[in-house]
Design a protein around this motif. Structure first.
Motif, PDB file in Angstrom:
ATOM      1  N   GLY A  28       1.513   7.049   2.207  1.00 41.03           N
ATOM      2  CA  GLY A  28       2.571   6.411   3.213  1.00 41.03           C
ATOM      3  C   GLY A  28       1.888   5.647   4.231  1.00 41.03           C
ATOM      4  O   GLY A  28       0.759   5.679   4.381  1.00 41.03           O
ATOM      5  N   LEU A  29       2.808   5.424   5.196  1.00 40.07           N
ATOM      6  CA  LEU A  29       2.058   5.010   6.417  1.00 40.07           C
ATOM      7  C   LEU A  29       2.925   5.831   7.462  1.00 40.07           C
ATOM      8  O   LEU A  29       3.746   6.383   7.494  1.00 40.07           O
ATOM      9  N   ALA A  30       1.843   6.077   8.657  1.00 42.49           N
ATOM     10  CA  ALA A  30       2.013   6.911   9.801  1.00 42.49           C
ATOM     11  C   ALA A  30       1.790   6.353  11.140  1.00 42.49           C
ATOM     12  O   ALA A  30       0.674   5.473  11.173  1.00 42.49           O
ATOM     13  N   ASP A  31       2.502   6.614  12.081  1.00 43.94           N
ATOM     14  CA  ASP A  31       2.329   6.255  13.512  1.00 43.94           C
ATOM     15  C   ASP A  31       1.145   7.206  13.853  1.00 43.94           C
ATOM     16  O   ASP A  31       1.596   8.452  14.016  1.00 43.94           O
ATOM     17  N   VAL A  32       0.090   6.879  14.349  1.00 47.47           N
ATOM     18  CA  VAL A  32      -1.118   8.011  14.619  1.00 47.47           C
ATOM     19  C   VAL A  32      -1.375   7.482  16.191  1.00 47.47           C
ATOM     20  O   VAL A  32      -1.225   6.654  16.811  1.00 47.47           O
ATOM     21  N   THR A  33      -2.155   8.868  16.755  1.00 45.81           N
ATOM     22  CA  THR A  33      -2.549   8.529  18.221  1.00 45.81           C
ATOM     23  C   THR A  33      -4.059   8.795  18.166  1.00 45.81           C
ATOM     24  O   THR A  33      -4.601   9.562  17.424  1.00 45.81           O
ATOM     25  N   TYR A  34      -4.696   7.744  18.693  1.00 43.79           N
ATOM     26  CA  TYR A  34      -6.203   7.590  18.691  1.00 43.79           C
ATOM     27  C   TYR A  34      -6.393   8.194  20.321  1.00 43.79           C
ATOM     28  O   TYR A  34      -5.971   7.799  21.270  1.00 43.79           O
ATOM     29  N   THR A  35      -7.198   9.162  20.465  1.00 39.95           N
ATOM     30  CA  THR A  35      -7.915   9.885  21.502  1.00 39.95           C
ATOM     31  C   THR A  35      -9.076   9.074  21.954  1.00 39.95           C
ATOM     32  O   THR A  35     -10.058   9.616  21.614  1.00 39.95           O
ATOM     33  N   ALA A  36      -9.227   8.112  22.947  1.00 43.33           N
ATOM     34  CA  ALA A  36     -10.356   7.411  23.247  1.00 43.33           C
ATOM     35  C   ALA A  36     -10.937   8.271  24.507  1.00 43.33           C
ATOM     36  O   ALA A  36     -10.143   9.275  25.377  1.00 43.33           O
ATOM     37  N   THR A  37     -11.898   8.119  25.317  1.00 49.01           N
ATOM     38  CA  THR A  37     -12.653   8.592  26.116  1.00 49.01           C
ATOM     39  C   THR A  37     -11.672   8.463  27.436  1.00 49.01           C
ATOM     40  O   THR A  37     -11.504   9.190  28.596  1.00 49.01           O
ATOM     41  N   ASP A  38     -10.918   7.186  27.589  1.00 44.67           N
ATOM     42  CA  ASP A  38     -10.114   7.003  28.661  1.00 44.67           C
ATOM     43  C   ASP A  38      -8.932   7.057  28.652  1.00 44.67           C
ATOM     44  O   ASP A  38      -8.285   7.339  29.741  1.00 44.67           O
ATOM     45  N   ARG A  39      -8.316   7.116  27.566  1.00 46.96           N
ATOM     46  CA  ARG A  39      -6.891   7.098  27.369  1.00 46.96           C
ATOM     47  C   ARG A  39      -6.167   7.356  25.766  1.00 46.96           C
ATOM     48  O   ARG A  39      -7.302   7.361  25.021  1.00 46.96           O
ATOM     49  N   PHE A  40      -5.082   7.414  25.616  1.00 48.68           N
ATOM     50  CA  PHE A  40      -4.664   7.636  24.299  1.00 48.68           C
ATOM     51  C   PHE A  40      -4.013   6.182  24.004  1.00 48.68           C
ATOM     52  O   PHE A  40      -3.569   5.607  24.602  1.00 48.68           O
TER      53      PHE A  40
END
Length: 330
Positions: free
Chosen positions: A109-121
């Motif tokens: 399936g498809l999902a909305d994901v959160t990427y945690t970079a060093t500066d922000r989400f």
């Protein structure tokens, strides 16, 4: 599990030699695709290809795309064939995931994901959720060896997405791939502009076949019909220049007209002129898909030109060796 063609993967390291990720080439200029998490916080990268070849990528060579959790890296000395980027794949598709070896998986399936970079989400919509064994899924989380590796269509070897280790959802910590093609929830066009330019070059320079047929594939396939059919007609000494005919054919090619008739008595060079024009059109500075089809290629039981065209293209694919071989175990 069969791998249609073993792709060349590039390893990314920091200057101390610590693994940061994996990547692959995606155009004729040597542009490498990886995840943003693989380059996040680094001003220089060490790129290592199989066999020991490598180079250092400076800051100017790195294009970060944090809103997509992707990054593009300009390379110059890596000898690897670029991979074709697939068209969109629906849930249920079978793919291959690289984690020290190629592992089969399904896109569930498809999902909305959160990427945690060093500066922000960053919120990324439309990530591919991969059905992998739980122990593998757990190991992919923040894995510096696996992130950035291509996820391949199991049948064609085209790149369906890029494996990401630093994206998650409230219910799952890892096991996602990032599609390269734009979706309804993609970042604004300005943020995707470098990626869209890369995809355009991929379409124009890396031949794709079947459901991933692109401009490069179409040019190679149709060009084979012209090359095999017109070689004798355009041989040196066979053709005499006819500037007026060349001009009319050029004007037709640049117009919106759909049909042009070249008339003349038998033996006056009609076929030769058409063959020369087809060859110029198929191999010029801006080549266009061009198919050489004659009346003799039609059969009595054909329902239309489509049948003859299909036969001609199939034969051109066999002659040019441009149709991919059936997948086999590696």
């Amino acid at each position: 599990m069969a791998v249609p063609a073993e792709p060349v993967l590039i390893q990314l390291c920091d200057l101390a030699g610590r693994a940061r990720g994996t990547g692959f080439l995606a155009d004729d200029l040597g542009t490498l695709v990886t995840t943003h998490e693989a380059v996040d916080g680094l001003s220089r990268l060490v790129l290592r290809a199989p066999g020991g070849a490598g180079e250092i990528a400076e800051t100017a060579a790195i294009t970060p795309l944090p809103g997509c959790d992707l990054a593009l890296v300009a390379t110059s000395g890596l000898s690897a064939h670029p991979l074709v980027v697939a068209t969109e794949r629906p849930p249920g598709s079978t793919v291959l995931v690289w984690f020290d070896r190629w592992l089969p998986a399904n896109v569930t399936g498809l999902a909305d994901v959160t990427y945690t970079a060093t500066d922000r989400f960053h919120t990324i919509e439309g990530a591919l959720e991969l059905d992998l064994p739980p122990q593998i899924t757990d190991q992919l989380r923040l894995n510096a060896r696996a992130t950035g590796a291509p996820v391949l269509d199991a049948a064609t070897g085209a790149v369906v997405g890029v494996l990401a280790g630093a994206v998650h959802t409230p219910y799952r910590a890892s096991g996602f791939a990032l599609p390269l093609r734009a979706s309804a929830g993609s970042p604004p066009e300005a943020q995707r502009a470098p990626l869209e330019r890369l995809l355009a070059r991929n379409d124009a320079t890396v031949p794709g076949w079947g459901r991933d047929l692109n401009l490069a594939g179409a040019l190679q396939l149709t060009g084979a019909t012209v090359a095999t059919a017109t070689a004798a007609l355009t041989a040196p000494g066979r053709r005499h220049p006819r500037p007026d005919v060349e001009r009319e054919l050029r004007d037709f090619g640049e117009s919106d007209a759909c049909v042009l008739a070249l008339v003349g008595d038998p033996g006056t060079g009609r076929s030769t002129e058409l063959a020369a024009w087809a060859a110029r059109r198929a191999a010029g500075s801006t080549p266009r898909p061009t198919v050489w089809l004659r009346g003799a290629d039609l059969r009595a039981d054909d329902s239309g030109l489509r049948d003859a065209l299909a036969r001609t293209l199939a034969e051109a694919g066999r002659v040019a060796g441009s149709l991919p071989p059936p997948p086999g175990p590696t």
